[in-house]
Design a protein around this motif. Structure first.
Motif, PDB file in Angstrom:
ATOM      1  N   GLU A   1       0.858  -1.188   0.000  1.00 47.45           N
ATOM      2  CA  GLU A   1       0.000   0.000   0.000  1.00 47.45           C
ATOM      3  C   GLU A   1       0.893   1.237   0.000  1.00 47.45           C
ATOM      4  OE1 GLU A   1      -2.525   2.271   3.365  1.00 47.45           O
ATOM      5  OE2 GLU A   1      -3.300   0.263   2.894  1.00 47.45           O
ATOM      6  N   SER A   2       0.700   2.097  -0.985  1.00 42.93           N
ATOM      7  CA  SER A   2       1.527   3.294  -1.118  1.00 42.93           C
ATOM      8  C   SER A   2       0.667   4.553  -1.054  1.00 42.93           C
ATOM      9  CB  SER A   2       2.306   3.261  -2.435  1.00 42.93           C
ATOM     10  OG  SER A   2       2.955   4.487  -2.669  1.00 42.93           O
ATOM     11  N   ARG A   3       0.890   5.357  -0.004  1.00 40.73           N
ATOM     12  CA  ARG A   3       0.187   6.633   0.084  1.00 40.73           C
ATOM     13  C   ARG A   3       0.620   7.566  -1.038  1.00 40.73           C
ATOM     14  NH1 ARG A   3       0.342  10.324   5.512  1.00 40.73           N
ATOM     15  NH2 ARG A   3       0.399   8.208   6.395  1.00 40.73           N
ATOM     16  N   LYS A   4       1.863   7.408  -1.498  1.00 45.07           N
ATOM     17  CA  LYS A   4       2.370   8.289  -2.547  1.00 45.07           C
ATOM     18  C   LYS A   4       1.567   8.177  -3.838  1.00 45.07           C
ATOM     19  CE  LYS A   4       5.954  10.554  -0.860  1.00 45.07           C
ATOM     20  NZ  LYS A   4       7.322  10.162  -1.182  1.00 45.07           N
ATOM     21  N   VAL A   5       0.968   7.019  -4.080  1.00 47.49           N
ATOM     22  CA  VAL A   5       0.126   6.873  -5.278  1.00 47.49           C
ATOM     23  C   VAL A   5      -0.985   7.918  -5.262  1.00 47.49           C
ATOM     24  CG1 VAL A   5      -1.536   5.362  -6.417  1.00 47.49           C
ATOM     25  CG2 VAL A   5       0.639   4.431  -5.623  1.00 47.49           C
ATOM     26  N   PHE A   6      -1.582   8.137  -4.102  1.00 49.83           N
ATOM     27  CA  PHE A   6      -2.678   9.094  -3.989  1.00 49.83           C
ATOM     28  C   PHE A   6      -2.169  10.521  -3.862  1.00 49.83           C
ATOM     29  CE2 PHE A   6      -4.235   5.060  -2.166  1.00 49.83           C
ATOM     30  CZ  PHE A   6      -5.240   4.804  -3.089  1.00 49.83           C
ATOM     31  N   ALA A   7      -0.899  10.676  -3.503  1.00 49.11           N
ATOM     32  CA  ALA A   7      -0.321  12.015  -3.410  1.00 49.11           C
ATOM     33  C   ALA A   7       0.071  12.558  -4.778  1.00 49.11           C
ATOM     34  CB  ALA A   7       0.895  11.996  -2.483  1.00 49.11           C
ATOM     35  N   ARG A   8       0.424  11.651  -5.700  1.00 52.77           N
ATOM     36  CA  ARG A   8       0.892  12.089  -7.021  1.00 52.77           C
ATOM     37  C   ARG A   8      -0.242  12.591  -7.900  1.00 52.77           C
ATOM     38  NH1 ARG A   8       4.539   7.548  -6.571  1.00 52.77           N
ATOM     39  NH2 ARG A   8       3.051   6.208  -7.680  1.00 52.77           N
ATOM     40  N   ARG A   9      -1.435  12.018  -7.751  1.00 54.35           N
ATOM     41  CA  ARG A   9      -2.572  12.389  -8.604  1.00 54.35           C
ATOM     42  C   ARG A   9      -3.822  12.476  -7.751  1.00 54.35           C
ATOM     43  NH1 ARG A   9      -2.408   7.719 -12.959  1.00 54.35           N
ATOM     44  NH2 ARG A   9      -3.725   9.047 -14.231  1.00 54.35           N
ATOM     45  N   ARG A  10      -4.747  13.329  -8.161  1.00 50.23           N
ATOM     46  CA  ARG A  10      -5.963  13.548  -7.385  1.00 50.23           C
ATOM     47  C   ARG A  10      -7.052  12.579  -7.841  1.00 50.23           C
ATOM     48  NH1 ARG A  10      -8.360  18.813  -7.741  1.00 50.23           N
ATOM     49  NH2 ARG A  10      -9.326  18.352  -5.719  1.00 50.23           N
TER      50      ARG A  10
ATOM     51  N   TYR B   1       1.753  -7.435   4.533  1.00 46.64           N
ATOM     52  CA  TYR B   1       1.131  -6.184   4.078  1.00 46.64           C
ATOM     53  C   TYR B   1       2.072  -5.050   4.431  1.00 46.64           C
ATOM     54  CZ  TYR B   1      -2.734  -3.029   2.872  1.00 46.64           C
ATOM     55  OH  TYR B   1      -3.538  -2.085   2.272  1.00 46.64           O
ATOM     56  N   VAL B   2       2.592  -4.382   3.405  1.00 45.18           N
ATOM     57  CA  VAL B   2       3.610  -3.363   3.597  1.00 45.18           C
ATOM     58  C   VAL B   2       3.045  -1.998   3.218  1.00 45.18           C
ATOM     59  CG1 VAL B   2       5.903  -2.578   2.927  1.00 45.18           C
ATOM     60  CG2 VAL B   2       5.423  -5.036   3.106  1.00 45.18           C
ATOM     61  N   ARG B   3       3.217  -1.034   4.100  1.00 44.32           N
ATOM     62  CA  ARG B   3       2.924   0.363   3.780  1.00 44.32           C
ATOM     63  C   ARG B   3       4.245   1.057   3.485  1.00 44.32           C
ATOM     64  NH1 ARG B   3      -1.115  -0.855   7.727  1.00 44.32           N
ATOM     65  NH2 ARG B   3      -3.196  -0.217   7.024  1.00 44.32           N
ATOM     66  N   ALA B   4       4.409   1.525   2.260  1.00 39.32           N
ATOM     67  CA  ALA B   4       5.685   2.096   1.824  1.00 39.32           C
ATOM     68  C   ALA B   4       5.423   3.238   0.858  1.00 39.32           C
ATOM     69  CB  ALA B   4       6.550   1.025   1.161  1.00 39.32           C
ATOM     70  N   ASP B   5       6.407   4.142   0.752  1.00 39.51           N
ATOM     71  CA  ASP B   5       6.270   5.235  -0.205  1.00 39.51           C
ATOM     72  C   ASP B   5       6.362   4.728  -1.635  1.00 39.51           C
ATOM     73  OD1 ASP B   5       5.922   7.137   1.738  1.00 39.51           O
ATOM     74  OD2 ASP B   5       8.017   7.792   1.769  1.00 39.51           O
ATOM     75  N   ARG B   6       7.245   3.756  -1.851  1.00 41.22           N
ATOM     76  CA  ARG B   6       7.497   3.271  -3.210  1.00 41.22           C
ATOM     77  C   ARG B   6       7.404   1.763  -3.260  1.00 41.22           C
ATOM     78  NH1 ARG B   6      11.683   5.224  -6.555  1.00 41.22           N
ATOM     79  NH2 ARG B   6      12.949   3.546  -5.682  1.00 41.22           N
ATOM     80  N   TYR B   7       6.782   1.258  -4.329  1.00 41.30           N
ATOM     81  CA  TYR B   7       6.682  -0.184  -4.515  1.00 41.30           C
ATOM     82  C   TYR B   7       8.067  -0.816  -4.569  1.00 41.30           C
ATOM     83  CZ  TYR B   7       1.749   0.441  -5.763  1.00 41.30           C
ATOM     84  OH  TYR B   7       0.414   0.740  -5.730  1.00 41.30           O
TER      85      TYR B   7
ATOM     86  N   ARG C   1      -7.314  11.740   7.719  1.00 44.12           N
ATOM     87  CA  ARG C   1      -6.071  12.233   8.308  1.00 44.12           C
ATOM     88  C   ARG C   1      -5.090  12.669   7.226  1.00 44.12           C
ATOM     89  NH1 ARG C   1      -4.745   8.002  10.451  1.00 44.12           N
ATOM     90  NH2 ARG C   1      -2.903   7.349   9.236  1.00 44.12           N
ATOM     91  N   TRP C   2      -4.999  11.871   6.134  1.00 41.61           N
ATOM     92  CA  TRP C   2      -4.090  12.243   5.057  1.00 41.61           C
ATOM     93  C   TRP C   2      -4.469  13.590   4.455  1.00 41.61           C
ATOM     94  CZ3 TRP C   2      -3.917   6.984   1.911  1.00 41.61           C
ATOM     95  CH2 TRP C   2      -3.355   6.007   2.714  1.00 41.61           C
ATOM     96  N   GLU C   3      -5.769  13.793   4.282  1.00 39.58           N
ATOM     97  CA  GLU C   3      -6.218  15.084   3.756  1.00 39.58           C
ATOM     98  C   GLU C   3      -5.921  16.211   4.731  1.00 39.58           C
ATOM     99  OE1 GLU C   3      -9.710  15.408   0.829  1.00 39.58           O
ATOM    100  OE2 GLU C   3     -10.428  13.994   2.348  1.00 39.58           O
ATOM    101  N   ALA C   4      -6.203  15.991   6.014  1.00 39.02           N
ATOM    102  CA  ALA C   4      -5.968  17.024   7.029  1.00 39.02           C
ATOM    103  C   ALA C   4      -4.487  17.370   7.119  1.00 39.02           C
ATOM    104  CB  ALA C   4      -6.492  16.548   8.383  1.00 39.02           C
ATOM    105  N   ASP C   5      -3.633  16.372   6.933  1.00 38.79           N
ATOM    106  CA  ASP C   5      -2.185  16.612   6.982  1.00 38.79           C
ATOM    107  C   ASP C   5      -1.666  17.285   5.722  1.00 38.79           C
ATOM    108  OD1 ASP C   5      -2.153  15.396   9.445  1.00 38.79           O
ATOM    109  OD2 ASP C   5      -1.394  13.461   8.712  1.00 38.79           O
ATOM    110  N   GLY C   6      -2.509  17.381   4.704  1.00 33.80           N
ATOM    111  CA  GLY C   6      -2.085  17.979   3.448  1.00 33.80           C
ATOM    112  C   GLY C   6      -1.277  17.056   2.562  1.00 33.80           C
ATOM    113  N   ASP C   7      -1.250  15.759   2.925  1.00 32.88           N
ATOM    114  CA  ASP C   7      -0.469  14.808   2.129  1.00 32.88           C
ATOM    115  C   ASP C   7      -1.141  14.467   0.803  1.00 32.88           C
ATOM    116  OD1 ASP C   7       1.319  14.740   4.188  1.00 32.88           O
ATOM    117  OD2 ASP C   7       0.623  12.848   5.023  1.00 32.88           O
ATOM    118  N   VAL C   8      -2.468  14.422   0.800  1.00 32.58           N
ATOM    119  CA  VAL C   8      -3.203  14.060  -0.401  1.00 32.58           C
ATOM    120  C   VAL C   8      -4.395  14.992  -0.564  1.00 32.58           C
ATOM    121  CG1 VAL C   8      -2.543  11.620  -0.243  1.00 32.58           C
ATOM    122  CG2 VAL C   8      -4.678  12.395   0.783  1.00 32.58           C
ATOM    123  N   SER C   9      -4.899  15.038  -1.777  1.00 33.15           N
ATOM    124  CA  SER C   9      -6.097  15.806  -2.093  1.00 33.15           C
ATOM    125  C   SER C   9      -6.924  14.999  -3.082  1.00 33.15           C
ATOM    126  CB  SER C   9      -5.717  17.163  -2.699  1.00 33.15           C
ATOM    127  OG  SER C   9      -6.864  17.873  -3.104  1.00 33.15           O
TER     128      SER C   9
END
Length: 508
Positions: A44-53, A79-85, A209-217
């Protein structure tokens, strides 16, 4: 009625059966594993959702499906949470197998990683080898959907009486074009809806939380999860559709009602594209409903054509075309998407059809194929919006949107940017089509019969301006030549063109 677990049509063994299987988020069904005890890696990569809306509800569905699958697999799943695959795979430190990814970018990624073996694609009725064989058999002839669909029906022995199609016809599309009911209501049971659980609560809290932190939109709004996120839910949704809604699906599948975003559609594209259903199990379930007298043939045939015909055809054309297919722009459309469209702001639009469809997409992350093609895509093509931007918008905004889905459907089918590879004519239409197939025009401030002035329908005016802009090339298309000749009969063409030039990117 429950259906048995399907067998995938692709190869189901790897060189080392004990190798860990890396599953992407759209490979979550049992057919993506070689045996019930196989170990699994999910990333699971949060960065995927950070790169595109992406649409908020799409992000929720994908994360919910991944986390539900991990819970089902238990200790067999890492189950891995990471920035990059790539980081997650390298840190895992064991050899991996992965089923052929569904996008070119993902395939390039796994190709760069050591210790990862790529297996044949799964989740489609026709394998890549079978499609290549069919392409070679065509020689120089066009790769027509209808020919591919008939060959698939024969190969899988679906809706056949001996060697012939049941009912004597291969295609009942002509029977499935009824307009919207004048009553404004469709007498069909409501769709099956899932029940959210603790995993959904966790996903929603994380996204908040991700939205509140400004990490994703995100685009769109949050809402109850409407689509199956597990194999069990997907099977329930399929069984409910076949039993309660399939019979009514066909006649009005191209119709649209303002107050009914779901109509009689199956809503199965999202779990199907997550890998939670197999196209052949869906086709066999529909055929069984016909054979038992529970669903009419035109409805069943139309559904089968979608799941083993059109869907597989789109998948294989994505890979059969060159990598630069996604950048084609045969109509030289260069205008960027206006903000009101990009943000799904239906409230900014006065045209009832476009306002309603954008609002439904904002609220649900889904509308069915006619609003996609003839409301959203039609307007974008008429106004010369850059097709790569339109493709990306469809990919991000729809819960069932993936690269392989949207590149052929938007570049080829919707925007005619491929110059005729997918369709021999552009899917352009004016207000008359919308008035015939929907109930949107009733109560709209615009009149579908009016081209110029305050009551001019933006689709009617946009259609003629679009034809005029491309009249030289369309005049050479035998399916468009008659429409182009119609420009000569318009006495208000000049004021119409001036009106549309002033409209620009303003919301209609």
């Amino acid at each position: 009625m429950p259906t048995p677990e399907p067998a995938t049509t692709a190869a189901t063994t790897s060189a080392r059966p004990d190798t860990v299987r890396w599953l992407f988020a759209d490979q979550l069904g049992p057919s993506f594993l070689d045996h019930p005890e196989q170990r699994v890696l999910l990333v699971e990569s949060r960065k995927v959702f950070a790169r595109r809306r992406f649409h908020r509800q799409k992000a929720h569905l994908v994360l919910s499906a991944m986390r539900h699958r991990a819970a089902e697999l238990g200790e067999r799943c890492t189950y891995v949470r990471a920035d990059r695959y790539a980081d997650a795979v390298r840190d895992f430190g064991e050899p991996l197998t992965v089923c052929h990814p569904t996008s070119r970018s993902a395939l390039r990624l796994v190709g760069r990683l050591p210790g990862v073996e790529v297996l044949p694609a799964r989740g489609y009725a026709t394998s890549m080898e079978q499609f290549d064989t069919w392409v070679r058999s065509r020689g120089q002839r066009r790769l027509l959907l209808e020919d591919f669909y008939r060959e698939s029906r024969r190969r899988f022995d679906i809706l056949l009486d001996g060697d012939e199609p049941v009912g004597g016809r291969w295609n009942y599309d002509a029977d499935n074009r009824e307009p919207a009911p004048r009553s404004g209501e469709l007498d069909v049971p409501a769709p099956w809806w899932p029940t959210e659980d603790a995993i959904d609560e966790e996903v929603r809290a994380d996204l908040d939380r991700w939205e509140a932190d400004g990490d994703v939109s995100f685009v769109g709004v949050d809402g109850p999860r409407r689509f199956a996120a597990t194999r069990d839910e997907a099977r329930q949704a399929l069984a409910h559709f076949v039993e309660h809604r399939l019979d009514r699906f066909g006649p009005t599948e191209d119709a649209v009602l303002a107050d009914d975003p779901w109509m009689s559609h199956s809503l199965l594209s999202a779990p199907l594209n997550l890998g939670l259903l197999e196209p052949l199990e869906m086709a066999h379930a529909a055929e069984e409903a016909y054979r038992s007298g529970d669903a009419r043939l035109p409805s069943v045939e139309g559904f089968v054509r979608q799941v083993i015909g059109w869907r597989d055809y789109v998948w294989h054309l994505y890979w059969q075309q060159d990598a630069d297919y996604r950048d084609r722009n045969a109509l030289r459309a260069t205008t960027s998407l206006p903000e009101w469209f990009a943000e799904l702001d239906g409230d900014a639009v006065q045209a009832r059809c476009l306002s309603t469809v954008l609002g439904n997409l904002r609220n649900h992350g889904w509308v069915h194929h006619i609003p996609r093609l003839m409301i959203l895509g039609n307007y974008a093509m008429q106004h010369g919006w850059q097709p790569a931007e339109v493709t990306d918008w469809f990919h991000r905004s729809f819960v069932d949107g993936y690269d392989w889905v949207m590149v052929p459907n938007v570049v080829g089918m919707s925007q005619h940017a491929d110059g005729g590879v997918m369709a021999t004519k552009p899917y352009a239409a004016g207000g008359a089509y919308i008035d015939r197939m929907t109930d949107f025009c009733k109560g709209c401030r615009y009149d579908p019969k009016v081209r110029v002035g305050e009551k001019a329908c933006p689709y009617t005016a946009g259609y003629w301006a679009f034809l005029h802009r491309h009249k030289d090339s369309f005049a050479r298309n035998h399916r468009m030549a008659q429409a182009v000749r119609g420009l000569d009969r318009l006495k208000d063409l000049e004021p119409l063109l001036e009106q549309e030039a002033h409209r620009g990117s303003e919301a209609p």
